[in-house]
Write a protein that holds these residues in place. Structure first.
Motif, short mmCIF file in Angstrom:
data_model
loop_
_atom_site.label_atom_id
_atom_site.label_comp_id
_atom_site.label_asym_id
_atom_site.label_seq_id
_atom_site.Cartn_x
_atom_site.Cartn_y
_atom_site.Cartn_z
N ALA A 188 0.87 -1.19 0.00
CA ALA A 188 0.00 0.00 0.00
C ALA A 188 0.90 1.23 0.00
N LEU A 189 0.47 2.26 -0.74
CA LEU A 189 1.36 3.37 -1.02
C LEU A 189 0.60 4.69 -0.95
N MET A 190 1.30 5.75 -0.46
CA MET A 190 0.79 7.11 -0.62
C MET A 190 1.64 7.74 -1.71
N PRO A 191 1.18 7.76 -2.95
CA PRO A 191 2.06 8.06 -4.08
C PRO A 191 2.68 9.46 -4.06
N ASN A 192 1.91 10.47 -3.65
CA ASN A 192 2.48 11.82 -3.68
C ASN A 192 3.60 12.00 -2.67
N LEU A 193 3.48 11.31 -1.54
CA LEU A 193 4.51 11.41 -0.51
C LEU A 193 5.55 10.33 -0.68
N ASN A 194 5.30 9.41 -1.61
CA ASN A 194 6.19 8.29 -1.87
C ASN A 194 6.47 7.50 -0.58
N ALA A 195 5.39 7.20 0.15
CA ALA A 195 5.53 6.49 1.42
C ALA A 195 4.73 5.20 1.37
N ILE A 196 5.36 4.11 1.77
CA ILE A 196 4.68 2.81 1.82
C ILE A 196 4.02 2.64 3.18
N THR A 197 2.73 2.28 3.21
CA THR A 197 2.03 2.13 4.49
C THR A 197 1.73 0.67 4.80
N LEU A 198 1.91 -0.20 3.81
CA LEU A 198 1.70 -1.63 4.06
C LEU A 198 2.65 -2.42 3.17
N LEU A 199 3.33 -3.37 3.77
CA LEU A 199 4.19 -4.24 2.97
C LEU A 199 4.20 -5.60 3.63
N GLN A 200 3.65 -6.59 2.93
CA GLN A 200 3.61 -7.94 3.48
C GLN A 200 4.22 -8.90 2.46
N MET A 201 4.62 -10.08 2.94
CA MET A 201 5.05 -11.09 1.99
C MET A 201 4.61 -12.46 2.49
N ASP A 202 3.98 -13.21 1.57
CA ASP A 202 3.56 -14.56 1.90
C ASP A 202 4.21 -15.47 0.87
N GLN B 9 -9.46 25.37 -9.43
CA GLN B 9 -9.41 24.04 -10.02
C GLN B 9 -9.68 22.99 -8.96
N LEU B 10 -10.29 21.89 -9.38
CA LEU B 10 -10.65 20.81 -8.46
C LEU B 10 -9.40 20.01 -8.06
N VAL B 11 -9.18 19.87 -6.76
CA VAL B 11 -8.02 19.09 -6.30
C VAL B 11 -8.47 17.99 -5.34
N THR B 12 -7.62 16.97 -5.19
CA THR B 12 -7.90 15.87 -4.28
C THR B 12 -6.83 15.83 -3.18
N PRO B 13 -7.07 15.11 -2.08
CA PRO B 13 -6.07 15.06 -1.02
C PRO B 13 -4.71 14.59 -1.55
N GLY B 14 -3.65 15.25 -1.14
CA GLY B 14 -2.31 14.84 -1.54
C GLY B 14 -1.79 15.58 -2.76
N ASP B 15 -2.62 16.39 -3.40
CA ASP B 15 -2.14 17.15 -4.55
C ASP B 15 -1.18 18.25 -4.09
N LEU B 16 -0.06 18.37 -4.79
CA LEU B 16 0.91 19.42 -4.49
C LEU B 16 0.37 20.74 -5.02
N LEU B 17 0.13 21.70 -4.12
CA LEU B 17 -0.53 22.95 -4.54
C LEU B 17 0.47 24.06 -4.81
N ALA B 18 1.51 24.16 -3.96
CA ALA B 18 2.47 25.26 -4.13
C ALA B 18 3.78 24.91 -3.46
N GLU B 19 4.81 25.59 -3.90
CA GLU B 19 6.14 25.33 -3.36
C GLU B 19 6.79 26.68 -3.10
N GLY B 20 7.47 26.82 -1.97
CA GLY B 20 8.21 28.04 -1.70
C GLY B 20 7.49 28.98 -0.76
N GLU B 21 7.57 30.28 -1.05
CA GLU B 21 7.14 31.32 -0.12
C GLU B 21 5.63 31.49 -0.09
N TYR B 22 4.91 30.47 0.28
CA TYR B 22 3.46 30.58 0.38
C TYR B 22 3.02 30.25 1.80
#
Lengths: 244, 235
Positions: A188-202, B9-22
């Motif tokens: 399981a992954l949080m793609p924007n943060l590039n963080a894995i939240t679940l990793l299993q192996m069977d 614009q429509l955004v979802t959780p985790g979307d990168l909105l801004a970088e730097g002096e904001y």
């Protein structure tokens, strides 16, 4: 019962359902389909059919379970008696209790738990039809249902499995491959943060195979993530159209 | 220093909105000097502030807010009130009776019973305590007539409009008195049922089309058309 297939991978390198080693099963997701719940989602991945409902944040009952510094996340993974070929007893089995915990722990890092102390968020996962990889599909759908409920989150969580069937590493195992294959690695992954939240192996994999499997699963996750976002936005598309 | 989305614009959780002096505004969070969204909504860049207007949310109490709630429990010393929030609100008996209250003499259910609706103000609230309500001000207290509407709390500012333009327009066009609970519950009281229906219709339209521009004009037009249509059918 189905007869045991002779070979899971044919000469051309295709799998039982005709997929290549790095193909996902067809995925269909819907969001906000249960009006009574605060948030909900439905996912079909191959022959998997899973419904998720989210309630909360709301008051905790019984009161003594409430946490003073953060939200309590409760997860219930449940398989319907008709979800598998042999009737499954509706009582929670050892496996379901464990999966509930595993899914809860893979969702927890994505939620801002500290925002709403003394409340509970209930996640109900109902597997209507199971075909291998239900934990991954459940996590994908549950995360969407949480976003639909308006729970503040760091990122959507998306999950996908990879494994070893025959001699090769393949993506998104189905039931037969899961049972007769050599190994299964759900991620399981949080793609924007590039963080894995679940990793299993069977099963058994050597180091190289394991790395391949994890990378393949992450690739699969990223494909599903795009679908997740699209579906979540599609719910409000009619609103956007009114603007134009 | 850069932004990654168009305004509104429509955004979802985790979307990168801004970088730097904001500056991170509502429904956003910061990690590694980057600002991400935490809810589904429309992104807004205002000067240096980045925020997301959530399309679905729930009400978190704030002292001083006017809310509309339902009595859900009559206790010995007061009431528990459902204010459509993760937290139940408490209303003390002394606050309503305006005098010292004697459990032997006063029957609280006679003053406010289960299911009664009240307009109240949040007196106090913090992370460790449930919100406490007060009705010790003119205009607050039990609701005796009118209609109740519920919308997502984040859309209340849209119903108010810029400097109250939207709400005052609806009041003027329909002749109704409208109380907006910041928890998303709205009370409409008019001379006739039809007037109330008209105001409710306008608010539903705002709820559905809350993120579109030029909404005030369209709602005005809709109300006027509806009024002439109704007058026509009367004759």
């Amino acid at each position: 019962m189905n007869e045991k297939p002779e070979k899971l991978i044919d000469k051309k390198g295709l799998r039982l359902d005709g997929r290549k080693s790095n193909d996902l099963r067809p995925v269909k997701i819907e969001v906000g389909i249960l009006p009574n719940a605060d948030g909900s989602a439905y996912i079909e991945q191959g022959k998997n059919k899973i419904l998720v409902a989210v309630y909360g944040p709301r008051e905790v009952h019984p009161k003594h379970l409430a946490l003073q510094d953060k939200t309590l996340l409760r997860c219930r993974y449940h398989m319907a008696p008709f979800s598998v070929q042999e009737r499954k007893s509706p009582a929670p089995s050892r496996r379901e209790v464990e999966l509930s915990k595993v899914i809860r722990e893979s969702l927890e890092p994505s939620i801002f738990m500290e925002y709403y102390p003394r409340t509970v968020i209930d996640v109900f996962i109902e597997v209507l039809q199971a075909d291998g990889g239900t934990r991954c599909a459940s996590i994908t759908a549950a995360s969407l249902a949480l976003a639909d409920a308006g729970v503040p989150m760091r990122d959507l969580v998306v999950a996908c499995a990879a494994g070893k069937v025959g001699d090769i590493v393949v993506l998104d195992l189905m039931d037969e491959e899961d049972k007769l294959g050599l190994a299964d690695v759900p991620v399981a992954l949080m793609p924007n943060l590039n963080a894995i939240t679940l990793l299993q192996m069977d099963g058994a994999l050597n180091l190289e195979e394991f790395e391949n499997a994890v990378n393949l699963a992450i690739e699969g996750c990223k494909k599903i993530y795009e679908m997740q976002k699209e579906v979540l936005k599609a719910k409000y598309v009619n609103v956007k159209e009114a603007e134009d | 220093m850069s932004t990654f989305f168009e305004p509104r614009q429509l955004v979802t959780p985790g979307d990168l909105l801004a970088e730097g002096e904001y500056i991170a505004g509502e429904n956003t969070y910061v990690e590694d000097k980057k600002i991400y969204g935490s809810r589904v909504g429309l992104v807004e860049y205002e000067n240096k502030k980045v925020s997301v207007v959530a399309l679905k949310s729930f009400y978190i109490p704030k002292p001083g807010d006017i809310v509309i709630g339902t009595i859900s429990e009559v206790g010995f010393k007061g009431w528990t009130v459902n204010i459509h929030s993760p937290y139940p609100a408490i209303l003390r008996a002394g606050d309503v009776l305006n005098r010292s209250f004697k459990p032997q003499k006063d029957d609280l259910a006679q003053v406010l019973d289960m299911g009664d609706l009240i307009v109240a103000k949040i007196g106090s609230y913090d992370r460790t305590h449930d919100p406490q309500l007060t009705v010790d001000e003119p205009g607050l207290g039990k609701i005796t007539r009118g209609q109740i509407l519920t919308i997502t709390p984040t859309k209340i500012p849209r119903v108010i409009g810029r400097k109250g333009s939207m709400i005052s327009m609806i009041k003027q066009e329909t002749g109704c008195n409208i109380i907006l609970g910041l928890n998303g519950v709205i009370l409409i009281t008019g001379k006739t049922y039809e007037d109330e229906e008209l105001a409710a219709m306008a608010i539903h339209k705002i709820d559905e089309e809350s993120h579109t521009s030029g909404l005030t004009d369209r709602v005005t037009q809709m109300l006027k058309e509806e009024k002439t249509k109704r007058e026509g059918s009367k004759k």
